[in-house]
Design a protein around this motif. Structure first.
Motif, PDB file in Angstrom:
ATOM      1  N   ASN A  42      -4.926   1.787 -14.933  1.00 34.64           N
ATOM      2  CA  ASN A  42      -4.175   0.688 -14.333  1.00 34.64           C
ATOM      3  C   ASN A  42      -4.731  -0.583 -14.852  1.00 34.64           C
ATOM      4  O   ASN A  42      -5.614  -0.952 -15.282  1.00 34.64           O
ATOM      5  CB  ASN A  42      -4.739   0.460 -12.570  1.00 34.64           C
ATOM      6  N   VAL A  43      -3.544  -1.484 -14.814  1.00 33.91           N
ATOM      7  CA  VAL A  43      -3.806  -2.877 -15.495  1.00 33.91           C
ATOM      8  C   VAL A  43      -3.286  -3.862 -14.384  1.00 33.91           C
ATOM      9  O   VAL A  43      -2.285  -3.854 -13.830  1.00 33.91           O
ATOM     10  CB  VAL A  43      -2.901  -3.009 -16.760  1.00 33.91           C
ATOM     11  N   TYR A  53      -8.211  -0.949 -15.569  1.00 33.19           N
ATOM     12  CA  TYR A  53      -9.324   0.293 -15.200  1.00 33.19           C
ATOM     13  C   TYR A  53      -8.864   1.537 -16.108  1.00 33.19           C
ATOM     14  O   TYR A  53      -7.542   1.850 -15.749  1.00 33.19           O
ATOM     15  CB  TYR A  53      -8.904   0.211 -13.677  1.00 33.19           C
ATOM     16  N   GLU A  94      -7.231  22.634 -15.345  1.00 31.82           N
ATOM     17  CA  GLU A  94      -6.456  21.637 -15.339  1.00 31.82           C
ATOM     18  C   GLU A  94      -6.972  20.213 -15.927  1.00 31.82           C
ATOM     19  O   GLU A  94      -6.346  19.436 -16.368  1.00 31.82           O
ATOM     20  CB  GLU A  94      -5.850  21.291 -14.021  1.00 31.82           C
ATOM     21  N   ASP A 121     -18.509   5.263 -10.973  1.00 29.95           N
ATOM     22  CA  ASP A 121     -17.764   6.206 -10.596  1.00 29.95           C
ATOM     23  C   ASP A 121     -16.735   6.997 -11.213  1.00 29.95           C
ATOM     24  O   ASP A 121     -15.789   7.366 -10.762  1.00 29.95           O
ATOM     25  CB  ASP A 121     -17.248   5.663  -9.151  1.00 29.95           C
ATOM     26  N   VAL A 123     -15.086   5.266 -13.450  1.00 34.53           N
ATOM     27  CA  VAL A 123     -13.809   4.443 -13.700  1.00 34.53           C
ATOM     28  C   VAL A 123     -14.501   3.472 -14.720  1.00 34.53           C
ATOM     29  O   VAL A 123     -15.520   2.623 -14.508  1.00 34.53           O
ATOM     30  CB  VAL A 123     -13.418   3.856 -12.630  1.00 34.53           C
TER      31      VAL A 123
ATOM     32  N   PRO B  20      -6.226  16.262  -7.208  1.00 32.26           N
ATOM     33  CA  PRO B  20      -7.205  15.931  -8.505  1.00 32.26           C
ATOM     34  C   PRO B  20      -6.896  17.193  -9.149  1.00 32.26           C
ATOM     35  O   PRO B  20      -6.857  18.449  -8.638  1.00 32.26           O
ATOM     36  CB  PRO B  20      -8.563  16.020  -7.682  1.00 32.26           C
ATOM     37  N   PRO B  21      -7.019  17.156 -10.573  1.00 26.10           N
ATOM     38  CA  PRO B  21      -7.336  18.257 -11.336  1.00 26.10           C
ATOM     39  C   PRO B  21      -8.456  19.117 -11.254  1.00 26.10           C
ATOM     40  O   PRO B  21      -9.578  18.199 -11.273  1.00 26.10           O
ATOM     41  CB  PRO B  21      -6.974  17.821 -12.852  1.00 26.10           C
ATOM     42  N   ASP B  36     -11.705  16.388 -10.666  1.00 20.98           N
ATOM     43  CA  ASP B  36     -11.930  14.945 -11.070  1.00 20.98           C
ATOM     44  C   ASP B  36     -11.607  14.324  -9.957  1.00 20.98           C
ATOM     45  O   ASP B  36     -10.319  13.976  -9.527  1.00 20.98           O
ATOM     46  CB  ASP B  36     -10.851  14.609 -12.275  1.00 20.98           C
ATOM     47  N   PRO B  38     -12.057  10.247 -10.210  1.00 22.49           N
ATOM     48  CA  PRO B  38     -12.564   8.976 -10.452  1.00 22.49           C
ATOM     49  C   PRO B  38     -12.401   7.860  -9.462  1.00 22.49           C
ATOM     50  O   PRO B  38     -11.281   7.848  -8.829  1.00 22.49           O
ATOM     51  CB  PRO B  38     -11.887   8.940 -11.825  1.00 22.49           C
ATOM     52  N   GLY B  39     -13.438   6.850  -9.164  1.00 27.75           N
ATOM     53  CA  GLY B  39     -13.187   5.865  -8.409  1.00 27.75           C
ATOM     54  C   GLY B  39     -13.685   5.947  -6.929  1.00 27.75           C
ATOM     55  O   GLY B  39     -13.650   5.083  -6.057  1.00 27.75           O
ATOM     56  N   VAL B  40     -14.027   7.272  -6.711  1.00 27.13           N
ATOM     57  CA  VAL B  40     -14.394   7.467  -5.303  1.00 27.13           C
ATOM     58  C   VAL B  40     -16.019   7.291  -5.451  1.00 27.13           C
ATOM     59  O   VAL B  40     -16.608   8.194  -6.039  1.00 27.13           O
ATOM     60  CB  VAL B  40     -14.206   9.180  -4.911  1.00 27.13           C
ATOM     61  N   ASP B  61     -12.374   3.473  -4.262  1.00 24.61           N
ATOM     62  CA  ASP B  61     -12.909   2.325  -3.756  1.00 24.61           C
ATOM     63  C   ASP B  61     -13.136   1.435  -4.911  1.00 24.61           C
ATOM     64  O   ASP B  61     -14.178   1.601  -5.635  1.00 24.61           O
ATOM     65  CB  ASP B  61     -13.972   2.398  -2.903  1.00 24.61           C
ATOM     66  N   LEU B  62     -12.285   0.789  -5.342  1.00 26.20           N
ATOM     67  CA  LEU B  62     -12.308  -0.174  -6.599  1.00 26.20           C
ATOM     68  C   LEU B  62     -12.959  -1.770  -6.219  1.00 26.20           C
ATOM     69  O   LEU B  62     -12.001  -2.038  -5.290  1.00 26.20           O
ATOM     70  CB  LEU B  62     -11.337  -0.139  -7.630  1.00 26.20           C
ATOM     71  N   LEU B  64     -11.723  -4.834  -6.848  1.00 29.83           N
ATOM     72  CA  LEU B  64     -10.657  -5.580  -7.153  1.00 29.83           C
ATOM     73  C   LEU B  64     -11.019  -7.104  -7.315  1.00 29.83           C
ATOM     74  O   LEU B  64     -11.149  -7.584  -6.152  1.00 29.83           O
ATOM     75  CB  LEU B  64      -9.413  -5.142  -6.839  1.00 29.83           C
ATOM     76  N   PRO B  70      -0.793  -6.247  -9.430  1.00 29.32           N
ATOM     77  CA  PRO B  70      -0.820  -5.244 -10.627  1.00 29.32           C
ATOM     78  C   PRO B  70       0.317  -5.159 -11.457  1.00 29.32           C
ATOM     79  O   PRO B  70       1.355  -5.679 -11.124  1.00 29.32           O
ATOM     80  CB  PRO B  70      -0.574  -3.942  -9.476  1.00 29.32           C
ATOM     81  N   LEU B  71       0.046  -4.920 -12.761  1.00 32.37           N
ATOM     82  CA  LEU B  71       0.921  -4.986 -13.820  1.00 32.37           C
ATOM     83  C   LEU B  71       1.348  -3.572 -14.334  1.00 32.37           C
ATOM     84  O   LEU B  71       2.540  -3.484 -14.414  1.00 32.37           O
ATOM     85  CB  LEU B  71       0.434  -5.769 -15.121  1.00 32.37           C
ATOM     86  N   HIS B  72       0.556  -2.512 -13.992  1.00 29.87           N
ATOM     87  CA  HIS B  72       1.123  -1.269 -14.577  1.00 29.87           C
ATOM     88  C   HIS B  72       0.012  -0.226 -13.618  1.00 29.87           C
ATOM     89  O   HIS B  72      -1.409  -0.732 -13.318  1.00 29.87           O
ATOM     90  CB  HIS B  72       0.677  -1.225 -15.780  1.00 29.87           C
ATOM     91  N   ALA B  73       0.479   0.735 -13.126  1.00 34.76           N
ATOM     92  CA  ALA B  73      -0.332   1.437 -12.315  1.00 34.76           C
ATOM     93  C   ALA B  73      -0.102   3.119 -12.651  1.00 34.76           C
ATOM     94  O   ALA B  73       0.822   3.607 -12.206  1.00 34.76           O
ATOM     95  CB  ALA B  73      -0.362   1.359 -10.799  1.00 34.76           C
ATOM     96  N   GLU B  74      -1.003   3.892 -12.936  1.00 32.34           N
ATOM     97  CA  GLU B  74      -0.873   5.246 -12.918  1.00 32.34           C
ATOM     98  C   GLU B  74      -1.467   6.164 -11.928  1.00 32.34           C
ATOM     99  O   GLU B  74      -1.026   7.004 -11.661  1.00 32.34           O
ATOM    100  CB  GLU B  74      -1.284   5.650 -14.336  1.00 32.34           C
ATOM    101  N   VAL B  75      -2.675   5.526 -11.359  1.00 34.49           N
ATOM    102  CA  VAL B  75      -3.345   5.729 -10.064  1.00 34.49           C
ATOM    103  C   VAL B  75      -2.853   5.238  -9.148  1.00 34.49           C
ATOM    104  O   VAL B  75      -3.124   4.021  -9.156  1.00 34.49           O
ATOM    105  CB  VAL B  75      -4.797   5.821 -10.342  1.00 34.49           C
TER     106      VAL B  75
END
Lengths: 142, 124
Positions: A42-43, A53, A94, A121, A123, B20-21, B36, B38-40, B61-62, B64, B70-75
């Motif tokens: 994430n950016v 991140y 997976e 955590d 990240v 989660p995988p 997985d 992440p971020g928890v 819980d990041l 921020l 946000p510019l780009h979010a995969e999560v």
């Protein structure tokens, strides 16, 4: 055209064509295989910084390599596969394992000397400051 | 309208969540599951067994920075959830959980009386 009439309904060829069409829609598979985009990224940006991140759980932070060169941020590392005891059966597999590398192009106004990276955590958070001159300034009206 | 009505907790089960995988490995003594998430942080991880259903849930819980766009979010969701059905030979009272660097490791042993026993064959 005689073949077409001989095999009027070749189902396998049809499936093949369908698969190719789906590949066109979802993108061709890379020659390096599907890395499942590990780590997911994430950016975000603020007026003062660019925040990246990388969701890289289960990686030893000491082995993560973060480099910033010519405005391109590269994150590389390796995640070891979990040990499977002898005579054990793997039912689901997976999670990503192996070497990873992800690259993000950052805006032009970043300051390559003001970068911080923290891992918490699972990240990796990389914060890159923007140059002072690029920050918006309010201009007083006389 | 009785006092025995149990109020459901506010955790909305239907709220959209990431899946989660996982890796699931079985050996003679039981099952090991890795997930997985992440971020928890540890205090926002919830592992529970209800009947024969195992539920893993975690809230991302990041920290921020203020005013971040946000510019780009995969999560793109702040929550993970996944459920599994446990088979009868697993002893859900003895599940051991570890959580480190965003990876949850669960060890679910098989009930002791159900562990495999080798039966010697007498030759007559």
């Amino acid at each position: 055209m005689i073949y077409r009439s001989l095999f009027p309904r070749d189902l396998f060829a049809e499936f093949d064509r369908l698969q190719r069409e789906l590949d066109q829609v979802f993108g061709l598979p890379s020659i390096r295989g599907v890395t499942r985009g590990f780590p997911a990224m994430n950016v975000g940006s603020t007026a003062r910084s660019v925040e990246v991140y990388a969701f890289a759980p289960g990686v030893d932070p000491a082995t993560i390599d973060v480099q910033l060169e010519q405005g391109v941020l590269t994150i590389t590392g390796e995640r070891k596969p979990e040990e499977v005891p002898q005579d054990a059966t793997v039912h689901i597999d997976e999670r990503f394992a192996g070497r990873f590398r992800r690259v993000v192009s950052l805006p032009d106004d970043i300051d390559p000397n003001a970068v911080t990276a923290t891992y918490r955590d699972g990240v990796l958070h990389v914060s890159v400051a923007r140059r002072e001159a690029a920050q918006p300034r309010r201009i007083a009206i006389q | 309208m009785s006092d025995q009505v149990v109020k459901r907790e506010a955790t909305p089960q239907d709220e959209a969540a990431l899946r989660p995988p996982v890796d699931v490995i079985e050996d003679v003594g039981g099952i090991t599951l890795y997930a997985d998430m992440p971020g928890v942080p540890k205090d926002k991880l919830d592992v529970r067994v209800e009947g024969d259903t195992l539920t893993l849930e975690g809230v991302v819980d990041l920290t921020l920075p203020e005013g971040m766009e946000p510019l780009h979010a995969e999560v793109n969701l702040p929550r993970y959830r996944r459920t599994f059905t446990l088979s009868k030979e697993l002893d859900s009272d003895k599940i051991a959980a570890e959580f480190r660097h965003g990876v949850l490791k669960l060890r679910i042993p098989k009930a002791e009386h159900l562990q495999p026993r080798k039966i010697s064959v007498a030759v007559v």
